[in-house]
Design an enzyme around this catalytic site. Structure first.
Site, PDB file in Angstrom:
ATOM      1  N   HIS A 163      12.056   2.197  -6.441  1.00  0.00           N
ATOM      2  CA  HIS A 163      12.130   3.150  -5.320  1.00  0.00           C
ATOM      3  C   HIS A 163      12.740   2.479  -4.071  1.00  0.00           C
ATOM      4  O   HIS A 163      12.086   2.348  -3.038  1.00  0.00           O
ATOM      5  CB  HIS A 163      10.694   3.603  -5.036  1.00  0.00           C
ATOM      6  CG  HIS A 163      10.540   4.840  -4.217  1.00  0.00           C
ATOM      7  ND1 HIS A 163      10.955   4.945  -2.899  1.00  0.00           N
ATOM      8  CD2 HIS A 163       9.963   6.035  -4.504  1.00  0.00           C
ATOM      9  CE1 HIS A 163      10.645   6.132  -2.434  1.00  0.00           C
ATOM     10  NE2 HIS A 163      10.051   6.823  -3.367  1.00  0.00           N
ATOM     11  N   ARG A 218       2.318  -0.183  -8.188  1.00  0.00           N
ATOM     12  CA  ARG A 218       2.654  -0.684  -6.834  1.00  0.00           C
ATOM     13  C   ARG A 218       1.405  -1.028  -6.033  1.00  0.00           C
ATOM     14  O   ARG A 218       1.527  -1.598  -4.940  1.00  0.00           O
ATOM     15  CB  ARG A 218       3.515   0.335  -6.097  1.00  0.00           C
ATOM     16  CG  ARG A 218       2.820   1.674  -5.851  1.00  0.00           C
ATOM     17  CD  ARG A 218       3.723   2.628  -5.105  1.00  0.00           C
ATOM     18  NE  ARG A 218       3.004   3.875  -4.787  1.00  0.00           N
ATOM     19  CZ  ARG A 218       3.467   4.809  -3.979  1.00  0.00           C
ATOM     20  NH1 ARG A 218       4.660   4.670  -3.398  1.00  0.00           N
ATOM     21  NH2 ARG A 218       2.769   5.900  -3.727  1.00  0.00           N
ATOM     22  N   GLU A 232      17.204   5.670  -5.543  1.00  0.00           N
ATOM     23  CA  GLU A 232      16.297   5.133  -6.557  1.00  0.00           C
ATOM     24  C   GLU A 232      16.876   5.326  -7.958  1.00  0.00           C
ATOM     25  O   GLU A 232      17.641   6.268  -8.198  1.00  0.00           O
ATOM     26  CB  GLU A 232      14.948   5.854  -6.468  1.00  0.00           C
ATOM     27  CG  GLU A 232      14.351   5.891  -5.068  1.00  0.00           C
ATOM     28  CD  GLU A 232      13.336   7.014  -4.903  1.00  0.00           C
ATOM     29  OE1 GLU A 232      13.321   7.645  -3.832  1.00  0.00           O
ATOM     30  OE2 GLU A 232      12.572   7.275  -5.855  1.00  0.00           O
ATOM     31  N   ASP A 275      15.066  15.524  -0.876  1.00  0.00           N
ATOM     32  CA  ASP A 275      14.242  14.954  -1.942  1.00  0.00           C
ATOM     33  C   ASP A 275      14.752  15.523  -3.260  1.00  0.00           C
ATOM     34  O   ASP A 275      14.386  16.620  -3.662  1.00  0.00           O
ATOM     35  CB  ASP A 275      12.775  15.322  -1.721  1.00  0.00           C
ATOM     36  CG  ASP A 275      11.843  14.493  -2.613  1.00  0.00           C
ATOM     37  OD1 ASP A 275      10.606  14.601  -2.422  1.00  0.00           O
ATOM     38  OD2 ASP A 275      12.349  13.760  -3.480  1.00  0.00           O
ATOM     39  N   ARG A 311       5.125   0.257   2.582  1.00  0.00           N
ATOM     40  CA  ARG A 311       6.179   1.232   2.948  1.00  0.00           C
ATOM     41  C   ARG A 311       7.504   0.528   3.215  1.00  0.00           C
ATOM     42  O   ARG A 311       7.723  -0.086   4.270  1.00  0.00           O
ATOM     43  CB  ARG A 311       5.757   2.023   4.186  1.00  0.00           C
ATOM     44  CG  ARG A 311       6.784   3.065   4.607  1.00  0.00           C
ATOM     45  CD  ARG A 311       6.942   4.190   3.621  1.00  0.00           C
ATOM     46  NE  ARG A 311       5.713   4.990   3.511  1.00  0.00           N
ATOM     47  CZ  ARG A 311       5.547   5.943   2.602  1.00  0.00           C
ATOM     48  NH1 ARG A 311       6.498   6.203   1.721  1.00  0.00           N
ATOM     49  NH2 ARG A 311       4.422   6.630   2.554  1.00  0.00           N
TER      50      ARG A 311
HETATM   51  O1  TA6 Z   1      11.082   9.327  -4.480  1.00  0.00           O
HETATM   52  C1  TA6 Z   1      10.883  10.423  -3.623  1.00  0.00           C
HETATM   53  C2  TA6 Z   1       9.394  10.701  -3.518  1.00  0.00           C
HETATM   54  O2  TA6 Z   1       8.872  11.078  -4.759  1.00  0.00           O
HETATM   55  C3  TA6 Z   1       9.179  11.775  -2.459  1.00  0.00           C
HETATM   56  O3  TA6 Z   1       8.775  12.989  -3.055  1.00  0.00           O
HETATM   57  C4  TA6 Z   1       8.118  11.170  -1.554  1.00  0.00           C
HETATM   58  O4  TA6 Z   1       6.841  11.485  -2.028  1.00  0.00           O
HETATM   59  C5  TA6 Z   1       8.451   9.686  -1.680  1.00  0.00           C
HETATM   60  O5  TA6 Z   1       8.700   9.527  -3.077  1.00  0.00           O
HETATM   61  C6  TA6 Z   1       7.455   8.724  -1.115  1.00  0.00           C
HETATM   62  O6  TA6 Z   1       6.266   8.782  -1.834  1.00  0.00           O
HETATM   63  P1  TA6 Z   1       5.031   7.835  -1.332  1.00  0.00           P
HETATM   64  O7  TA6 Z   1       3.921   8.114  -2.312  1.00  0.00           O
HETATM   65  O8  TA6 Z   1       5.512   6.428  -1.375  1.00  0.00           O
HETATM   66  O9  TA6 Z   1       4.756   8.273   0.087  1.00  0.00           O
END
Ligand code: TA6
Length: 294
Positions: A165, A95, A268, A210, A73
């Site tokens: 991301h 990932r 991103e 988002d 994270r």
């Molecule tokens: O990039 C935005 C997103 O797609 C959100 O919808 C949220 O799900 C975020 O990514 C984080 O996703 P994760 O699977 O890392 O918790």
């Protein structure tokens, strides 16, 4: 593993492998300007980017988990072959896999670089039956540049999404803004995936956010007056820009520390709509460059 990698790929103080969290192997790149970055072989996941004048520039959750099968994270998760939800695990599997070191060095322009690869295997083939090779090259100067190359080594068409991301470390979510997206269409994932046109020259954040902005300019800017810095996010051959902050819902995320949402914003770059289509033998190359300025 660390020692073997150092014997093959370390370069004085410029490239060093270490044991990181939960015994996951990571490496550090150090540039002569004083900038540095750190990344794990797991996920080819950058977890730190430091420029001396500014300090740490990426957000990492204090509760980030370093566990097989779990995304780290924060930092810069590599999203492939799926963006978001769908038939595969959320954001795909790249990932959550160990990448292989393939090259390291110092370029003529003094960039320090490390190249990693993820190739299809029985494990990936079981959930995504395609043969591919994904090369990710991290280039560090005063900037942080990530170059990707995805090759279709199958005898059938490859169709995928990809994204970098990036979690930026910020003073306070209420103080930052993103500019460069005015008049751009976006999918609003917190409002029934409605497709809307951005009206704001400077996008600000006051609630869960988002949005997938479609076919965006190759440069957007994140302003953080609270820390007296701005980030220039430049992309090449990546159609879309995504902005995300979970806001209060981060309370329900096991790997986000309390009020973490106030210290981060994801800006991103990726190819979400349309998917990238590759014929057998074809390559897809793209690049993201991060610059920090006063
Ligand atoms: O990039 C935005 C997103 O797609 C959100 O919808 C949220 O799900 C975020 O990514 C984080 O996703 P994760 O699977 O890392 O918790």
């Amino acid at each position: 593993m660390k020692d073997k990698l150092n014997s093959s790929y370390s370069i004085d103080n410029a490239v060093i492998f270490e044991v990181g969290n939960n015994d996951f192997v990571k490496f550090k790149l150090n540039h002569h300007s004083g900038s540095s970055c750190e990344a794990y072989l797991y996920g080819a996941h950058i977890t730190s980017w430091i420029v001396p004048e500014f300090g740490e520039l990426l957000f990492m959750s204090n509760k980030a988990e370093f566990q097989d099968g779990k995304a780290i994270r924060g930092g810069i998760p590599v999203i492939f072959p799926q963006f978001g939800g769908g038939e595969l695990p959320s954001h795909g599997f790249a990932r959550n896999r160990e990448w292989q070191v393939v090259e390291s060095g110092i370029k003529e322009n003094k960039d320090v670089f490390m190249a990693l690869e993820l190739e299809h295997n029985a494990d990936t083939h079981a959930i995504w039956p395609y043969k591919f090779k994904f090369r990710l090259e991290i280039n560090l100067s005063e900037k942080l540049c990530i170059r990707i190359n995805i090759k279709n080594i199958d005898d059938k068409q490859l169709s995928f999404q990809q994204a970098l991301h990036t979690y930026f470390k910020i003073s306070d979510i209420s103080d930052v803004s993103v500019s460069g997206l005015k008049d751009i269409r976006y999918i609003d994932k917190v409002n029934n995936n409605n497709e809307v046109t951005e009206q704001q020259s400077e996008v600000k954040f006051t609630t869960a956010f988002d949005r997938v902005y479609l076919s965006t300019p190759d440069t957007v800017r994140l302003d953080d007056p609270g820390l007296n810095r701005k980030f220039i996010v430049q992309k090449q051959n990546m159609a879309d820009s995504i902005l995300w902050n979970p806001w209060e819902s981060s309370k329900n995320m096991k790997d986000m520390h309390e009020n973490a949402y106030q210290e981060m914003i994801c800006v991103e770059c990726g190819n979400v709509v349309p998917k990238v289509e590759l014929k057998p033998g074809e390559n897809f190359s793209a690049e993201q460059q991060l610059i920090v300025q006063k």
